[in-house]
Write a protein that holds these residues in place. Structure first.
Motif, mmCIF file in Angstrom:
data_model
loop_
_atom_site.group_PDB
_atom_site.id
_atom_site.type_symbol
_atom_site.label_atom_id
_atom_site.label_comp_id
_atom_site.label_asym_id
_atom_site.label_seq_id
_atom_site.Cartn_x
_atom_site.Cartn_y
_atom_site.Cartn_z
ATOM 1 N N GLN A 16 0.662 -1.136 0.022
ATOM 2 C CA GLN A 16 -0.110 -0.017 -0.024
ATOM 3 C C GLN A 16 1.018 1.190 0.081
ATOM 4 O OE1 GLN A 16 -3.155 0.201 -0.461
ATOM 5 N NE2 GLN A 16 -3.022 -2.220 -0.627
ATOM 6 N N THR A 58 7.444 -8.176 -5.162
ATOM 7 C CA THR A 58 6.133 -8.763 -6.005
ATOM 8 C C THR A 58 5.413 -9.912 -4.985
ATOM 9 O OG1 THR A 58 7.488 -10.244 -6.961
ATOM 10 C CG2 THR A 58 7.256 -8.214 -7.948
ATOM 11 N N GLU A 100 3.892 -9.969 -2.455
ATOM 12 C CA GLU A 100 2.582 -9.418 -1.812
ATOM 13 C C GLU A 100 1.697 -9.123 -2.790
ATOM 14 O OE1 GLU A 100 3.113 -6.072 0.865
ATOM 15 O OE2 GLU A 100 4.888 -6.783 1.416
ATOM 16 N N ALA A 101 1.995 -8.227 -3.803
ATOM 17 C CA ALA A 101 1.102 -8.044 -4.825
ATOM 18 C C ALA A 101 1.886 -7.297 -6.066
ATOM 19 C CB ALA A 101 0.202 -6.901 -4.160
ATOM 20 N N ILE A 113 3.778 -4.629 -8.265
ATOM 21 C CA ILE A 113 4.357 -3.288 -8.230
ATOM 22 C C ILE A 113 4.645 -2.705 -9.420
ATOM 23 C CG2 ILE A 113 4.849 -3.883 -5.619
ATOM 24 C CD1 ILE A 113 7.709 -4.368 -6.797
ATOM 25 N N HIS A 115 2.014 -0.325 -5.025
ATOM 26 C CA HIS A 115 0.850 -0.968 -5.929
ATOM 27 C C HIS A 115 0.472 -0.235 -7.017
ATOM 28 C CE1 HIS A 115 -2.869 -2.999 -6.747
ATOM 29 N NE2 HIS A 115 -2.423 -3.966 -6.392
ATOM 30 N N SER A 145 -2.378 0.430 -8.375
ATOM 31 C CA SER A 145 -3.333 1.434 -8.208
ATOM 32 C C SER A 145 -3.281 2.578 -7.252
ATOM 33 C CB SER A 145 -4.568 0.489 -7.395
ATOM 34 O OG SER A 145 -4.017 0.293 -6.144
ATOM 35 N N THR A 202 5.832 -2.622 -14.709
ATOM 36 C CA THR A 202 5.079 -3.086 -13.564
ATOM 37 C C THR A 202 5.478 -4.383 -13.531
ATOM 38 O OG1 THR A 202 3.202 -1.655 -13.900
ATOM 39 C CG2 THR A 202 2.471 -3.661 -12.755
ATOM 40 N N ASP A 210 5.102 -8.632 -11.402
ATOM 41 C CA ASP A 210 4.278 -9.660 -10.307
ATOM 42 C C ASP A 210 5.054 -10.655 -10.310
ATOM 43 O OD1 ASP A 210 3.884 -11.128 -12.379
ATOM 44 O OD2 ASP A 210 1.946 -10.737 -12.865
#
Length: 87
Positions: free
Chosen positions: A2, A25, A27-28, A30, A44, A46, A59, A61
């Protein structure tokens, strides 16, 4: 992820830097970019900050290969180095 995470700088060993990004990457996905002085950050997608497209490495993953991250960081280093060279 986050909050913005610092991974190092484009002046670091790129293989080690790519490994830190790759671990990020887990966790989620990036979005990874380098600022004016070459510090490398991820967040992230978003939560993407307003940075010039030429500052963005990509980006990533957890499916991406470590070597692909390293290649993208190397290309970013080459592009950003042009801004740091004074004639």
């Amino acid at each position: 992820m986050q909050k913005r995470q610092a991974f190092g700088t484009l002046h670091d060993n790129l293989s080690a830097l790519a490994a830190r990004v790759y671990i990020g990457t887990f966790e989620a996905p990036i979005l990874v970019w380098a600022d004016d002085v070459g510090e490398v950050f991820g967040v992230h997608p978003s939560k993407s900050p307003q940075v010039p497209a030429t500052w963005i490495a990509g980006t990533f993953d957890s499916d991406v290969q470590h070597s692909d991250i390293e290649d993208d960081l190397r290309m970013l280093l080459r592009e950003r180095a042009k801004d740091w060279i004074v004639d």
